[in-house]
Scaffold this motif. Structure first.
Motif, mmCIF file in Angstrom:
data_model
loop_
_atom_site.group_PDB
_atom_site.id
_atom_site.type_symbol
_atom_site.label_atom_id
_atom_site.label_comp_id
_atom_site.label_asym_id
_atom_site.label_seq_id
_atom_site.Cartn_x
_atom_site.Cartn_y
_atom_site.Cartn_z
ATOM 1 N N VAL A 70 -6.202 8.626 4.556
ATOM 2 C CA VAL A 70 -5.186 7.642 4.897
ATOM 3 C C VAL A 70 -5.879 6.421 5.496
ATOM 4 O O VAL A 70 -6.836 6.551 6.263
ATOM 5 C CB VAL A 70 -4.137 8.239 5.862
ATOM 6 N N LEU A 71 -5.413 5.226 5.125
ATOM 7 C CA LEU A 71 -5.948 3.982 5.669
ATOM 8 C C LEU A 71 -5.111 3.579 6.878
ATOM 9 O O LEU A 71 -3.900 3.420 6.778
ATOM 10 C CB LEU A 71 -5.900 2.872 4.608
ATOM 11 N N LEU A 72 -5.765 3.442 8.023
ATOM 12 C CA LEU A 72 -5.077 3.081 9.263
ATOM 13 C C LEU A 72 -5.669 1.803 9.835
ATOM 14 O O LEU A 72 -6.818 1.456 9.549
ATOM 15 C CB LEU A 72 -5.198 4.206 10.289
ATOM 16 N N ASN A 73 -4.872 1.116 10.656
ATOM 17 C CA ASN A 73 -5.381 -0.054 11.367
ATOM 18 C C ASN A 73 -5.282 0.186 12.866
ATOM 19 O O ASN A 73 -4.351 0.835 13.335
ATOM 20 C CB ASN A 73 -4.644 -1.334 10.947
ATOM 21 N N PHE A 74 -6.263 -0.314 13.589
ATOM 22 C CA PHE A 74 -6.215 -0.221 15.043
ATOM 23 C C PHE A 74 -5.464 -1.449 15.527
ATOM 24 O O PHE A 74 -5.984 -2.564 15.517
ATOM 25 C CB PHE A 74 -7.608 -0.137 15.666
ATOM 26 N N ALA A 80 -3.795 1.331 19.554
ATOM 27 C CA ALA A 80 -3.876 2.647 18.919
ATOM 28 C C ALA A 80 -3.945 2.467 17.403
ATOM 29 O O ALA A 80 -3.585 1.416 16.870
ATOM 30 C CB ALA A 80 -2.656 3.489 19.276
ATOM 31 N N TRP A 81 -4.404 3.513 16.737
ATOM 32 C CA TRP A 81 -4.413 3.543 15.279
ATOM 33 C C TRP A 81 -2.988 3.772 14.777
ATOM 34 O O TRP A 81 -2.256 4.581 15.344
ATOM 35 C CB TRP A 81 -5.322 4.660 14.765
ATOM 36 N N GLU A 105 -0.494 -8.379 4.157
ATOM 37 C CA GLU A 105 -0.883 -9.272 5.250
ATOM 38 C C GLU A 105 -1.853 -8.594 6.208
ATOM 39 O O GLU A 105 -2.775 -9.227 6.709
ATOM 40 C CB GLU A 105 0.355 -9.719 6.027
ATOM 41 N N GLU A 106 -1.636 -7.310 6.473
ATOM 42 C CA GLU A 106 -2.428 -6.613 7.488
ATOM 43 C C GLU A 106 -3.694 -5.968 6.949
ATOM 44 O O GLU A 106 -4.565 -5.592 7.731
ATOM 45 C CB GLU A 106 -1.558 -5.557 8.180
ATOM 46 N N SER A 107 -3.804 -5.824 5.621
ATOM 47 C CA SER A 107 -4.985 -5.149 5.071
ATOM 48 C C SER A 107 -5.700 -5.955 3.987
ATOM 49 O O SER A 107 -6.834 -5.640 3.642
ATOM 50 C CB SER A 107 -4.579 -3.796 4.461
ATOM 51 N N LEU A 160 -9.853 -1.706 10.509
ATOM 52 C CA LEU A 160 -9.206 -0.802 9.567
ATOM 53 C C LEU A 160 -10.224 0.242 9.159
ATOM 54 O O LEU A 160 -11.422 -0.052 9.078
ATOM 55 C CB LEU A 160 -8.750 -1.542 8.301
ATOM 56 N N ALA A 161 -9.764 1.452 8.874
ATOM 57 C CA ALA A 161 -10.671 2.513 8.434
ATOM 58 C C ALA A 161 -9.889 3.604 7.716
ATOM 59 O O ALA A 161 -8.713 3.834 8.009
ATOM 60 C CB ALA A 161 -11.425 3.114 9.620
#
Length: 194
Positions: A70-74, A80-81, A105-107, A160-161
């Motif tokens: 899953v791709l998450l953003n901090f 938090a992620w 927009e965010e990734s 992002l990770a």
């Protein structure tokens, strides 16, 4: 006196939520019904950041095609992620389009929706760092992206990770460890039936 015309976003949001409520069960059906009540009570303002303190938002949880990462953003404000999402804008034609726009927009990624339909609904309270917003009624979609595709963090994010669904980061939004595996399982089931 004539009532003001509904926007296409409001009409679409009602349709998307009614469709989801019709196929959901248990607490998800009840929550979708509550979201519809909010739309019927507040109309257009329930779709706006400057509307009532409790309003609708749209999100995307992005998985690899295999559904195992899953791709998450901090998130800077949440510290938090989390997944991608946010407030609706007047130009959005639907909740799904709003979620896709927020994700882009965010990734920096153009993510395709896994089903085109709502994956879940989720309500969460916000901390004081979110100004007048007190509670988000979040409409969640799942998306699929290639983990090798280039992405970039926005001003709202620190980084992002990609994370294995089975090994999510420690500083993650509290509700996600229970929700992400369930959503990943649904993405894998769709892949297996394609």
């Amino acid at each position: 006196m004539a009532l003001p015309a509904e926007s296409s976003l409001l009409r679409s949001a009602r349709t998307e939520l009614a469709d989801y409520a019709g196929r959901a069960a248990g607490t998800q059906r009840e929550l979708a019904g509550a979201f519809l009540t909010t739309l019927n009570t507040h109309g257009e303002s329930a779709l706006r950041k400057d509307g009532p303190p409790e309003h609708l938002t749209a999100s995307f949880v992005v998985f690899s095609p295999a559904g195992d990462t899953v791709l998450l953003n901090f998130h800077r404000k949440a510290d938090a992620w989390g997944h991608f999402g946010g407030h609706l804008e007047p130009a959005d034609g639907s909740l799904r389009e709003a979620a896709q726009r927020e994700c882009a927009e965010e990734s920096g990624l153009t993510v395709r929706s896994a089903t085109g339909a709502i994956a879940e609904v989720h309500a969460h309270d916000l901390g004081s760092g979110f100004s007048r917003c007190q509670r988000h009624l979040d409409v969640v979609f799942t998306g699929v992206a290639d983990p090798s595709a280039a992405f970039r963090a926005s001003d709202e994010s620190v980084e992002l990770a990609w994370f294995p669904v089975s090994a999510l980061p420690e500083r993650i939004m509290p509700d996600l460890p229970a929700r992400v595996p369930m959503l990943a399982q649904a993405v894998r089931a769709l892949r297996d039936h394609s």
